[in-house]
Write a protein that holds these residues in place. Structure first.
Motif, short mmCIF file in Angstrom:
data_model
loop_
_atom_site.label_atom_id
_atom_site.label_comp_id
_atom_site.label_asym_id
_atom_site.label_seq_id
_atom_site.Cartn_x
_atom_site.Cartn_y
_atom_site.Cartn_z
N ASP A 1 3.00 14.33 -13.87
CA ASP A 1 1.96 14.96 -14.69
C ASP A 1 1.98 16.48 -14.52
O ASP A 1 1.86 17.23 -15.50
N LYS B 1 0.83 -1.20 0.00
CA LYS B 1 0.00 0.00 0.00
C LYS B 1 0.86 1.25 0.00
O LYS B 1 0.55 2.23 -0.68
N MET C 1 4.03 5.58 -5.69
CA MET C 1 4.00 5.59 -7.15
C MET C 1 2.90 6.51 -7.68
O MET C 1 3.09 7.21 -8.68
N LEU C 2 1.76 6.52 -7.02
CA LEU C 2 0.68 7.43 -7.41
C LEU C 2 1.10 8.88 -7.20
O LEU C 2 0.81 9.74 -8.03
N MET C 3 1.78 9.14 -6.08
CA MET C 3 2.27 10.49 -5.82
C MET C 3 3.26 10.93 -6.88
O MET C 3 3.20 12.05 -7.41
N GLU C 4 4.21 10.05 -7.22
CA GLU C 4 5.21 10.38 -8.22
C GLU C 4 4.57 10.60 -9.60
O GLU C 4 4.97 11.50 -10.34
N ALA C 5 3.58 9.78 -9.93
CA ALA C 5 2.90 9.95 -11.21
C ALA C 5 2.18 11.29 -11.26
O ALA C 5 2.19 11.97 -12.30
N ARG C 6 1.58 11.67 -10.15
CA ARG C 6 0.89 12.95 -10.09
C ARG C 6 1.88 14.11 -10.24
O ARG C 6 1.62 15.07 -10.97
N ARG D 1 3.96 1.42 -1.15
CA ARG D 1 4.60 1.48 -2.48
C ARG D 1 3.64 2.07 -3.50
O ARG D 1 4.02 2.92 -4.31
N ARG D 2 2.40 1.64 -3.45
CA ARG D 2 1.40 2.15 -4.40
C ARG D 2 1.15 3.65 -4.17
O ARG D 2 1.04 4.42 -5.12
N GLU D 3 1.09 4.05 -2.91
CA GLU D 3 0.89 5.46 -2.59
C GLU D 3 2.02 6.31 -3.15
O GLU D 3 1.80 7.39 -3.71
#
Length: 281
Positions: A223, A209, A215-220, A211-213
């Motif tokens: 962008d 969880k 990666m989502l933060m980095e993707a945001r 790790r996913r958080e």
């Protein structure tokens, strides 16, 4: 550029993301404050969980600091600072004004909750810096307001700013704070306290969880960086087009064209062409 999985695996306590996660463990954050201030704290509560975040509190929508209150209602704001950033427009370092900004945010939030200003609680703004902002080699720089005419006269507003220097060599700090500095600088585990931190980071890196958080933060963030770059490119093209029109207008003036003809040829307003003509005469 390394992929996100590798980047996540290589994160250290210097990362805002990891620092915040580690300091969200009550026993670690509480002990750090106790050792730093040499006080006993019965308990701490995390203020962020109770707060509706406003845009002013965020950087790209992501909170970078930790805010806690102890059992005596003293409020603490902690943040890791890895880079000694400058404002490119003023060529001045931003850390001092950042501390003032954080102090204002803390006070405003308390006042908005109906707290009378004369009952504002004691506050500590604490920056953990991996650089020596003042270049005096101190472990800690502590600031309170004092009278310039009498340095021993202090303004009792109960607002304190502490700038920690993990590269410091001078001053009195506890064994655990020194070990924390060594861990921040070189990932060296020398005490039970830093072992707790290291174990917590290892645990976080195994949590899918978390790790996913990340990666989502980095993707945001990626962008938003791309969006910013696109806006910058578009603005640059717009500026370049405007400059090209002005250069064309100047050439047409040298060829004897009228203001009206130049305005039509370049799509520049008549007023702007007339002003350009006045500058050339």
């Amino acid at each position: 550029m390394q992929d996100l999985a590798t980047k996540f695996a290589n994160l250290t306590i210097q990362s805002d993301f990891i620092f915040k996660k580690v300091m969200s463990r009550k026993r670690i954050c509480k002990h750090l404050l106790e050792e730093l201030l040499q006080i006993e704290i019965a308990d701490i509560n995390y203020i962020e969980a109770e707060k509706t975040l406003e845009p002013e509190y965020t950087s790209r929508g992501i909170r970078l600091d930790i805010i806690v209150a102890d059992d005596k209602n003293t409020h603490y704001n902690l943040e890791m600072q890895v880079k000694n950033n400058k404002n490119p427009d003023t060529d001045t370092y931003v850390l001092p004004k950042r501390s003032r900004y954080y102090q204002a945010l803390l006070d405003i939030d308390l006042l908005q909750k109906g707290q009378p200003y004369d009952l504002l609680p004691p506050t500590f703004i604490i920056f953990i810096c991996v650089f020596d902002f003042f270049e005096q080699d101190n472990y800690v720089y502590t600031f309170k307001k004092c009278c310039l005419e009498n340095r021993e006269l202090e303004l009792p507003d109960e607002a304190t700013t502490m700038i920690l220097n993990t590269k410091g060599t001078h001053g009195d700090i506890s064994k655990d704070i020194k070990s924390f500095y060594d861990y921040v600088n070189n990932h060296i585990v020398t005490t039970d306290f830093t072992k707790q931190i290291d174990d917590e980071i290892s645990y976080l890196k195994l949590d899918t969880k978390v790790r996913r958080e990340f990666m989502l933060m980095e993707a945001r963030l990626l962008d938003e960086r791309r969006e910013g770059e696109a806006v910058g490119i578009a603005k640059g093209k717009e500026i370049g087009l405007a400059e090209e029109k002005l250069a064309t207008a100047k050439r047409l003036f040298s060829m004897g064209f009228s203001v009206q003809d130049i305005s039509k040829a370049t799509s520049l307003p008549i007023e702007q062409v007339e002003a350009l003509q006045a500058d050339q005469t």
